[in-house]
Structure formats: C-alpha cells, structure tokens
Design an enzyme around this catalytic site. Sequence first.
Site, PDB file in Angstrom:
ATOM      1  N   SER A   3       2.349   6.917   0.470  1.00  0.00           N
ATOM      2  CA  SER A   3       1.524   6.061   1.316  1.00  0.00           C
ATOM      3  C   SER A   3       0.106   6.119   0.764  1.00  0.00           C
ATOM      4  O   SER A   3      -0.479   7.196   0.664  1.00  0.00           O
ATOM      5  CB  SER A   3       1.540   6.531   2.767  1.00  0.00           C
ATOM      6  OG  SER A   3       0.547   5.843   3.511  1.00  0.00           O
ATOM      7  N   ARG A   4      -0.436   4.971   0.386  1.00  0.00           N
ATOM      8  CA  ARG A   4      -1.768   4.971  -0.222  1.00  0.00           C
ATOM      9  C   ARG A   4      -2.882   5.024   0.808  1.00  0.00           C
ATOM     10  O   ARG A   4      -4.053   4.948   0.467  1.00  0.00           O
ATOM     11  CB  ARG A   4      -1.917   3.748  -1.147  1.00  0.00           C
ATOM     12  CG  ARG A   4      -0.911   3.779  -2.281  1.00  0.00           C
ATOM     13  CD  ARG A   4      -1.157   2.740  -3.345  1.00  0.00           C
ATOM     14  NE  ARG A   4      -0.110   2.829  -4.364  1.00  0.00           N
ATOM     15  CZ  ARG A   4       0.952   2.037  -4.427  1.00  0.00           C
ATOM     16  NH1 ARG A   4       1.103   1.090  -3.524  1.00  0.00           N
ATOM     17  NH2 ARG A   4       1.855   2.178  -5.364  1.00  0.00           N
ATOM     18  N   VAL A   5      -2.518   5.131   2.082  1.00  0.00           N
ATOM     19  CA  VAL A   5      -3.508   5.379   3.134  1.00  0.00           C
ATOM     20  C   VAL A   5      -3.567   6.871   3.435  1.00  0.00           C
ATOM     21  O   VAL A   5      -4.621   7.443   3.684  1.00  0.00           O
ATOM     22  CB  VAL A   5      -3.178   4.561   4.398  1.00  0.00           C
ATOM     23  CG1 VAL A   5      -4.064   4.961   5.558  1.00  0.00           C
ATOM     24  CG2 VAL A   5      -3.331   3.075   4.110  1.00  0.00           C
ATOM     25  N   ASP A  53       0.830  -1.211   0.000  1.00  0.00           N
ATOM     26  CA  ASP A  53       0.000   0.000   0.000  1.00  0.00           C
ATOM     27  C   ASP A  53       0.862   1.259   0.000  1.00  0.00           C
ATOM     28  O   ASP A  53       0.488   2.267   0.592  1.00  0.00           O
ATOM     29  CB  ASP A  53      -0.903   0.014   1.247  1.00  0.00           C
ATOM     30  CG  ASP A  53      -1.681  -1.275   1.391  1.00  0.00           C
ATOM     31  OD1 ASP A  53      -2.306  -1.687   0.404  1.00  0.00           O
ATOM     32  OD2 ASP A  53      -1.651  -1.879   2.476  1.00  0.00           O
TER      33      ASP A  53
END
Length: 558
Positions: A364-366, A339
């Site tokens: 960061s894909r969050v 992620d």
Amino acid sequence: MAIRSDEITSIIRGELKGFEAGADVAGVGTIVEVGDGIAQIYGLSGALASELLEFPNGIMGMAFNLEEETVGALILGGYTSLKEGDQVKTTGRVVEVPVGDALIGRVVNPLGQAIDGKGPIETKKTRPVERIAPGVIVRQPVDTPVQTGIKAIDSMIPIGRGQRELIIGDRQTGKTAIAIDTIINQKGQDLICIYVAIGQKQSTVAQVVAQLEERGAMDHTIVVSAAASDPAPLQFLAPYAGVAMGEEFLDNGRDALCVYDDLSKHAWAYRQVSLLMRRPPGREAYPGDIFYAHSRLLERAARLNKENGGGSLTALPVIETQAGDVSAYIPTNVISITDGQIFLQTDLFNQGQRPAVNAGISVSRVGGNAQIKAMRQVSGRLRLDLAQYRELAAFAQFASDLDKATRDQLTRGEKLTATLRQPQFAPVPVERQVAILWAATNGHLDDVETAKVGDFEAEFMRFIESTNEGLLPAIAKEKSLSDDLVDQLTKAVTDFKEQTGYGRAGAPTKPGSQAKSKGGNAKQPADLGTAEAEASAETDARAAEVKDETEASEAGEA
C-alpha cells in the site's frame, strides 16, 4: 342559421394570438449497418462525443466514433430489433445516470434503471458518466482508514479513504470475497459502497446481493450489474456509471467506495467494441487508449480538501491474472495507475491460507497514514517477521538440524500466519484485530498449537469481553495502545492462558528477567527478545528434567 363573418374573424385572431411557433430540433440519421451491439449511422452531423442517441422502440445508444460522414454508435440494450434504414435521433444530452440516496439498496443496470423488481427509482438528479477527475489543488493527502475487517490487509496493506488499491490474482483465489467483506464491514461506518459487477453471471451477482442483504449491508450499498449476457457496450459503460454515482456523494462531502469487479472483463468489452468499430488494434489487439480508459476511471477516486467539502471516493479495482502473471499487459497497466495492490496467490489459497494474501508482493503506497496508531504499534514488525519466516521456511525444507534461533523464528512465523487466517463474511473490528495481533507479535501465541490458534482468538475475545469489558472499547476510542492498555492486555492474556490451559501459563519472560525452572534460576541476557528469553528458559527446564531423570535412573541401577 347564418354565420357572421366578424365572429369567424375574432376566432381566427384569438387562435393566432395563442399560437407558439416552437420547433423541435433534432438531428436525424439513418442506420446503414447494425450488429453485435454497434451501429453505423449516416447523418447526425451535429452529434456530440458520448451523446445519448434515440433508436426506434425506445432503445438508447451512445455516439462513440465521430467520422466525416457517419457516426459509430454503441447500442445500450437489445439490438436485434434494429435494422438497416431505421431512423436515429440525437437528444442533445451526453450519456448520464441517475444519482443520489434513492439508489442505495438497489440493483441497477449501467443506465441506472432498476433490475431488482422493486419498482422505478425515485430521483430526478442525474450526472454524466464521463467527467474530468479532480485536480491536485482540490485534493488532500489520504489519512483516514477504510477498515476492511480483514486482519492481513488492515495490518500490512492498509487502505485509506480516497486511495486506489488493486485486488489482483488468478480466478478462484478470493478477490471478490475481499471486496464483499470490506463492504460488509462498513455497516455503521458512514461509507456508501458501490459494487460494479462487469461480465459476471447473473446467478453470481444474485448470490452477492443475497449475502449483502443477509448481513444488512445493502442498506449502504448500490449494485451496478452488467452481466455476461448483456451486450459489450453495457459492460464497457458499467464502471463509469458506478463512479458517477459515487461522485455524487464525493461532491456532497460524504465518503464512498467503488468496487470494479473486474476490469479485466471491462478491457475485453472495450476491445470488442473497438474492433467492431474498426479502430486500429495494438498490443494483444487492445485499442491504443486502453490505458487511458482505465486511468481516467481510476483518477476520479480522490480525497477532497475541506474547502471542497472534504468528501472521498475510494476505488478497489479487481484484475484477474492468468497463472499468476502480474507482468501481463492489463495487470501492469492497472498496477501503474493504482496506489498499491493486494496480490492473492493460488498456492497460498490451496494451502488453506485464506485470505491468500502474499505479503511480499502486496503493498500500500499510503501505508501507515491509513492506519490508527494502535494498529501501527502492533503491526510494525509483522511484515518483517513474515518475510523472514517465508525465507527460513523455504530453507528449512532442506535442513535437518536447525539452531534454536531459527526454530523460534519458524514458530513465530507459523503462529502469525495462523493468526491472519479468517473465514469469509466475518470481518473483524479494528480493536479486536489490535488485541490479537498484539498477543501474536509479542510471542503470547508461540506456545499455542497452530491448529488451535483460531479457537484461542475466539475464546480470548470472549474472555476479554466478560472479564474486562472496557478494554476493547478503550482501544477503539483512544486509537493507540497506552502503557495502561498494554498492562491490561498482558494481564488478560496471562489470566486467560492460566484459566484455559492454552500453552504454558503466564506471559513470555521479559528480557533481562529470571526464568525459574526445576534446576534453579537461569539468568537471561538483557539483549535477548521476549520469545528468545522464554524459549531459553524452557530449554533450561527441559535440561533440568532430563538431568533429574538420569540421576534417578542411575540411583535405581545402583
């Protein structure tokens, strides 16, 4: 003395009544080939996939290839004592490892056996090393941060509990240092850490354990070590053993963090055993399912919903690149599984920027969901400012005359870059990160010498703790910067700069306000930013000084 026949009959009848015809059923096979950590076994027709096999001398193995007449097995230990013709038994159990709190603070091998000289591990609970990852229905979105204590990561590339964040870079760029700092920073955070060392020297692992013990981090850490001297099958098994230990905490509603250091060596070990087993090679001689080997490992990281205990398992895989090539086979595989990634660059490392995080490629894909509100408030402009600084810095190398706005942007980027530097094994609490990043992004460090930014930060923190001891705890408690906290920070940085003499005394001039100089009052346009207004005031002041000096010189000549 005569023996009576009825006595003999009664004894025999008693023995027959107590006889239990229990049969110990086990599949038995014969080794037909052995070497390099693998064995081909004839027989064992009833063997299970990944079943634990028992070799002579107490050596264990794992059924790996199930063929028509033979079973290919990985030998989990020393194989030099085995020879052709030895018998092998099935156990009826798949490969499993001990789990639970008894492992915390210990160093174990991939079979869960203690290798730290502190005696056997007292636990009866075990888990299979292979398990299907939790499905979508039992998960919930990632929304709780894993505070690494590293300013560059917590501000721009935040990691959440249940996330999979790749640490990628060339050798000797500080990949392990980031993982170790993250583990150290979890002291008192109720997060159990599992550090899996794959293919590393035993001396290196011993140094890591010593650093963790010195800082009290082994109290919440399990170390799984498959050293470079261990057979390839043990190196292949190590990360699966580590994640199985972490899943015990996940399923009990607790939070765990797994570091796999590193999956490049894991891929090499898997390639080795696959080629020895004569599995067909694919790209770069890796087996065709190398992607699946890593995806089924990393998919086991999850954040479970409340109905399933609400636990989390975070994964920090490490990948080593060759000459910064992130487009190679294994790096692209793991990038597509995770992620987000933290990319460490050799050039930055050699320039003294440590941690050497390249904010342009790292992601960061969050994102902000894994940050507290206060951090989102101060880091919103940080990535953009740094990206603009890098572009301008490259351009400025070939330009002799730069306009004021460009010089200001270069100054701001230089100070932000210096602010993000920090020494190894010194994670920073999130409230301190918020305070110094607020000062940097609002231009309070623009007039501080770059070489003194680190000293400014350390002394500023001591100043806050001595003059306004409730400020940092309030940021940690409220997790957001209210107007009152911003006013307190502004007053603190103003007082600090006045007392210590860092840069010019006072905070930067606010947009639309008047900046006083020797030449009188200079009005600032309302749309100018804080740093630009301050720099403009400084320019006016310098112009006034030059004018005064010129007039004095002319008067003297007259």
